[in-house]
Design an enzyme around this catalytic site. Structure first.
Site, PDB file in Angstrom:
ATOM      1  N   HIS A  18     121.521   2.137 103.711  1.00 52.84           N
ATOM      2  CA  HIS A  18     122.077   3.349 104.354  1.00 52.84           C
ATOM      3  C   HIS A  18     124.204   3.026 103.854  1.00 52.84           C
ATOM      4  CE1 HIS A  18     118.766   3.248 107.261  1.00 52.84           C
ATOM      5  NE2 HIS A  18     118.683   5.096 106.345  1.00 52.84           N
ATOM      6  N   ARG A  91     116.363   8.485  97.317  1.00 50.73           N
ATOM      7  CA  ARG A  91     115.926   7.006  96.527  1.00 50.73           C
ATOM      8  C   ARG A  91     115.007   7.276  95.688  1.00 50.73           C
ATOM      9  NH1 ARG A  91     112.877   5.250 102.143  1.00 50.73           N
ATOM     10  NH2 ARG A  91     112.377   7.187 101.785  1.00 50.73           N
ATOM     11  N   SER A 129     114.020   1.690 106.349  1.00 49.45           N
ATOM     12  CA  SER A 129     114.439   0.986 107.798  1.00 49.45           C
ATOM     13  C   SER A 129     112.025   1.098 107.668  1.00 49.45           C
ATOM     14  CB  SER A 129     113.948   1.880 108.891  1.00 49.45           C
ATOM     15  OG  SER A 129     116.121   2.364 108.329  1.00 49.45           O
TER      16      SER A 129
END
Length: 172
Positions: A18, A91, A129
């Protein structure tokens, strides 16, 4: 007039990936707002307020980056803050389908707002995350996956929420 970009996300917790996107977007736009929201499809470990606090702490050296939170439609938030661009990190190809669908919907709702997809640095292509929380839940090392400040907060929260999985629990 300043070009304002909004980088929305749940950031539960904020990862090194991030931060890579945030800092690179900051090099392109006059102002970047990191906008924290609760994703209805996820169970959050940290409250929205805790996530904002953690982002403010790790971005303390970047006063030009604003951290905020919102509820409701992203498009409404962006319009209220005079944003012109939505930043979304990708990603892998697997991220593209859902991100493309959301970008198309946002374009339908607000044609004047653009979505900019930024590929993450390859060293963070595997990072999410959810993956960080899973590694932490088994007591694995999350150094370099999240900022140092986040490690203590993450481990403390995992213990408080009884999310640490021990060997004896895992063998049941």
């Amino acid at each position: 007039m300043a070009k304002v970009a909004v980088y929305p996300g749940s950031f539960d917790p904020v990862t090194s990936g991030h931060l890579d996107i945030i800092k690179r977007a900051n090099n392109i736009f006059d102002k970047v707002i990191v906008a924290v929201f609760n994703n209805a499809n996820k169970e959050h470990l940290f409250t929205k307020e805790e996530r904002v606090e953690m982002l403010e702490e790790v971005l303390d050296d970047k006063p030009e980056i604003e951290v905020d939170s919102f509820t409701g439609l992203l498009i409404d938030y962006i319009e209220q803050h005079h944003g012109e661009v939505i930043i979304r990190g990708l990603r892998a190809v697997s991220d593209f389908e859902s991100e493309f669908q959301m970008a198309s919907l946002n374009k339908k709702l607000a044609p004047e707002i653009e979505t900019l997809f930024m590929m993450t640095n390859t060293e963070y292509a595997y990072l999410s995350s959810s993956a960080v929380k899973e590694v932490a839940s088994f007591g694995g090392c999350v150094e370099e996956l999240v900022p140092d400040y986040i490690i203590d907060r993450l481990m403390t929260k995992m213990e408080e929420e009884d999310k640490i999985i021990t060997e004896s629990e895992d063998s049941k």
